[in-house]
Motif scaffolding. Structure first.
Motif, PDB file in Angstrom:
ATOM      1  N   SER A  39      13.896  -5.005  -3.196  1.00 37.47           N
ATOM      2  CA  SER A  39      14.266  -3.610  -3.477  1.00 37.47           C
ATOM      3  C   SER A  39      13.143  -2.876  -4.221  1.00 37.47           C
ATOM      4  N   GLU A  40      12.140  -3.608  -4.649  1.00 38.87           N
ATOM      5  CA  GLU A  40      11.092  -2.969  -5.465  1.00 38.87           C
ATOM      6  C   GLU A  40       9.731  -2.889  -4.785  1.00 38.87           C
ATOM      7  N   ILE A  41       9.709  -3.047  -3.473  1.00 39.89           N
ATOM      8  CA  ILE A  41       8.416  -2.981  -2.777  1.00 39.89           C
ATOM      9  C   ILE A  41       7.799  -1.598  -3.003  1.00 39.89           C
ATOM     10  N   PRO A  42       6.581  -1.519  -3.509  1.00 35.38           N
ATOM     11  CA  PRO A  42       5.971  -0.212  -3.756  1.00 35.38           C
ATOM     12  C   PRO A  42       5.903   0.607  -2.461  1.00 35.38           C
ATOM     13  N   THR A  43       6.277   1.869  -2.555  1.00 35.16           N
ATOM     14  CA  THR A  43       6.360   2.681  -1.333  1.00 35.16           C
ATOM     15  C   THR A  43       4.997   2.839  -0.662  1.00 35.16           C
ATOM     16  N   GLY A  44       3.932   2.762  -1.439  1.00 32.54           N
ATOM     17  CA  GLY A  44       2.586   2.908  -0.851  1.00 32.54           C
ATOM     18  C   GLY A  44       2.189   1.740   0.051  1.00 32.54           C
ATOM     19  N   LEU A  45       2.881   0.600  -0.068  1.00 33.16           N
ATOM     20  CA  LEU A  45       2.497  -0.589   0.708  1.00 33.16           C
ATOM     21  C   LEU A  45       3.170  -0.565   2.076  1.00 33.16           C
ATOM     22  N   ARG A  46       2.666   0.226   2.989  1.00 33.66           N
ATOM     23  CA  ARG A  46       3.310   0.318   4.314  1.00 33.66           C
ATOM     24  C   ARG A  46       2.797  -0.785   5.229  1.00 33.66           C
ATOM     25  N   PRO A  47       3.706  -1.687   5.679  1.00 32.70           N
ATOM     26  CA  PRO A  47       3.240  -2.816   6.496  1.00 32.70           C
ATOM     27  C   PRO A  47       2.942  -2.430   7.940  1.00 32.70           C
ATOM     28  N   ASP A  48       2.002  -3.138   8.566  1.00 40.69           N
ATOM     29  CA  ASP A  48       1.740  -2.984   9.997  1.00 40.69           C
ATOM     30  C   ASP A  48       2.744  -3.797  10.810  1.00 40.69           C
ATOM     31  N   ARG A  49       3.266  -4.868  10.211  1.00 48.84           N
ATOM     32  CA  ARG A  49       4.297  -5.657  10.908  1.00 48.84           C
ATOM     33  C   ARG A  49       5.240  -6.268   9.866  1.00 48.84           C
ATOM     34  N   VAL A  50       6.448  -6.571  10.323  1.00 47.33           N
ATOM     35  CA  VAL A  50       7.451  -7.167   9.435  1.00 47.33           C
ATOM     36  C   VAL A  50       7.895  -8.497  10.047  1.00 47.33           C
ATOM     37  N   ILE A  51       7.834  -9.555   9.250  1.00 48.80           N
ATOM     38  CA  ILE A  51       8.360 -10.856   9.698  1.00 48.80           C
ATOM     39  C   ILE A  51       9.656 -11.086   8.926  1.00 48.80           C
ATOM     40  N   GLU A  52      10.739 -11.171   9.674  1.00 43.11           N
ATOM     41  CA  GLU A  52      12.084 -11.321   9.095  1.00 43.11           C
ATOM     42  C   GLU A  52      12.365 -12.812   8.865  1.00 43.11           C
ATOM     43  N   LEU A  53      12.639 -13.198   7.631  1.00 41.46           N
ATOM     44  CA  LEU A  53      12.815 -14.620   7.330  1.00 41.46           C
ATOM     45  C   LEU A  53      14.282 -15.028   7.160  1.00 41.46           C
ATOM     46  N   ALA A  54      15.186 -14.102   7.383  1.00 37.16           N
ATOM     47  CA  ALA A  54      16.626 -14.413   7.489  1.00 37.16           C
ATOM     48  C   ALA A  54      17.142 -15.234   6.312  1.00 37.16           C
ATOM     49  N   GLY A  55      16.709 -14.905   5.117  1.00 35.04           N
ATOM     50  CA  GLY A  55      17.255 -15.555   3.923  1.00 35.04           C
ATOM     51  C   GLY A  55      16.695 -16.939   3.634  1.00 35.04           C
ATOM     52  N   ARG A  56      15.722 -17.394   4.449  1.00 31.94           N
ATOM     53  CA  ARG A  56      15.150 -18.720   4.183  1.00 31.94           C
ATOM     54  C   ARG A  56      14.324 -18.705   2.894  1.00 31.94           C
ATOM     55  N   TRP A  57      14.049 -19.889   2.372  1.00 33.85           N
ATOM     56  CA  TRP A  57      13.219 -19.998   1.169  1.00 33.85           C
ATOM     57  C   TRP A  57      11.744 -19.980   1.542  1.00 33.85           C
ATOM     58  N   LEU A  58      10.980 -19.317   0.690  1.00 39.95           N
ATOM     59  CA  LEU A  58       9.535 -19.240   0.895  1.00 39.95           C
ATOM     60  C   LEU A  58       8.855 -19.763  -0.383  1.00 39.95           C
TER      61      LEU A  58
END
Ligand code: NIG
Ligand code: FE
Length: 405
Positions: A39-58
């Motif tokens: 919820s706190e991703i800085p708005t200036g950091l616009r990604p070129d792609r999004v990888i959805e990890l579906a709640g897995r642990w990283l």
């Protein structure tokens, strides 16, 4: 390219031990740009792609900071003798053990070494390992030690894994130097080390085996003085089968790591803590050799010695190549907590390799090496045996492996 790794539970493994249950990571090419609560991703950091990890642990990519994966042959016959009661040290004194693998490794070409060693590195990679330390030490002559190091470097080129090399010429006394250990150490110090120093890029650290059946503390001291004079960090196998003063020599030379340490004492732990040396726990070797003496975990804890956990993959005391089994054994046999084990294969393992600034943590500026896990809780790391919950490996910001778990 800027990538958002979204919808993950993130274990940073940094000094704060922060965990974000609804976390995300942003990478810019091969580096981490941001880690935190989604919820706190800085708005200036616009990604070129999004990888959805579906709640897995990283987590950070795992680091196996002590292996001997480059060798030829196997020693199953010795294992059979050891299970029938002959000790590892007795087999070594008969000219078997490490010297047996020296014979098969000397006979193997570079291609053959690569053919036999690559599957071992592959199996570590499948388990979420993105950095692996690889030792020489089955050559014990200049050309074969060099060939092992070339093989280690080639594995780092061929496979998506960062390889850190250790020159372990002081692993055992070669047969042609019988009763002349000092002469062998002199040769390594005065001839091999300067040659490896001239041939830049093959050796990252200098290692030694300090034990009754290998080299004395005084010989390791001499080797380390020569190595540090040439600018290499050092580390050593110490107090595995008995206490011969290895950790004190390691501490004196500010070794990055002291490994095994089953017979280390409270005062050894104090010395290691003063030197900032990492204690590397190798429970697979402890289990396979079945010597009941446990490493002094409580002293490491009370003196604040960072503990790493590694596979020690080698044909004698730790056949195979599994960091996850080492993690399970570190918990079950050595009593490490799941948090200690995770730190032991991430930030403390990075420190043992001199990579603390860039690896083993999820923090801005670090290399974007991750492992993604199909688990519900972090407690499952070092819990499963023979089942591998790693579902994705990311190296330098690129997905290099996906598994259907
Ligand atoms: O870390 N202790 C020395 N080296 C290895 C064993 C090597 C072998 O037996 O081939 C170890 O346990
Ligand atoms: Fe070892």
């Amino acid at each position: 390219m800027r990538t958002l790794w979204a919808n993950a539970s993130v274990a940073t493994c940094d000094d704060s031990g922060r965990v974000f249950a609804r976390g995300a990571v942003v990478t810019d090419d091969e580096r981490i740009a941001w880690v935190g609560d989604e919820s706190e991703i800085p708005t200036g950091l616009r990604p070129d792609r999004v990888i959805e990890l579906a709640g897995r642990w990283l987590t950070p990519g795992l680091i196996d900071c002590h292996t001997h994966v480059v060798y030829a042959g196997q020693r199953a016959g010795e294992f059979a003798r050891r299970t029938a009661g002959t000790s590892y040290a007795d087999i070594a004194r008969e000219g078997g053990g490490i010297l047996s693998t020296v014979r098969s490794t000397r006979a193997a070409s570079l291609d053959e070494l690569l053919r036999q060693s690559a599957p071992r590195v592959q199996s570590l990679l499948q388990e979420g390992v993105t950095t692996v330390e690889i030792k020489s030490g089955y050559g014990l002559d200049y050309e074969t030690e060099r060939r092992m190091l070339l093989a280690a470097r080639a594995l780092g080129q061929q496979l998506p894994v960062t390889v850190v090399t250790s020159l372990l010429a002081a692993h055992a006394l070669p047969e042609d130097f019988k009763d002349r250990a000092d002469d062998y150490i002199d040769l390594v110090c005065t001839s091999w080390l300067p040659r490896f120093a001239r041939e830049q890029g093959l050796v990252d650290m200098v290692d030694a085996y300090c034990e009754d059946i290998a080299f004395s503390a005084a010989q390791c001291d001499r080797l380390f003085a020569a190595a540090t004079a040439l600018g290499w960090p050092v580390r050593l196998h110490a107090e595995q089968l008995g206490n011969v003063g290895g950790s004190r020599v390691g501490a004196k030379h500010r070794a990055l790591a002291c490994d095994h340490l089953e017979y280390a004492t409270a005062s050894d732990a104090l010395e290691l803590s003063r030197a900032g040396t990492v204690a590397v726990m190798l429970p697979v070797a402890w289990y396979v050799l079945a010597d009941p003496h446990l490493p002094p975990i409580e002293h490491f804890r009370s003196h604040g010695v960072p503990m790493a956990v590694a596979s020690d993959a080698n044909p004698g005391s730790a056949p195979g190549a599994s960091l996850q089994i080492a993690m399970n054994m570190a918990r079950r046999l050595f009593g490490l907590t799941s948090v200690e084990v995770l730190d032991g294969v991430t930030r403390h393992a990075a420190r043992a390799l001199g990579l603390h600034d860039t690896h083993g943590r999820l923090a801005p500026g670090c290399v974007a090496d991750f492992a993604v896990w199909s688990i519900d809780t972090l407690d499952e790391l070092g819990y499963w045996i023979g089942y591998n919950p790693c579902s994705m490996v990311v190296r330098s910001g690129a997905i290099v492996l996906e598994r259907n778990v």
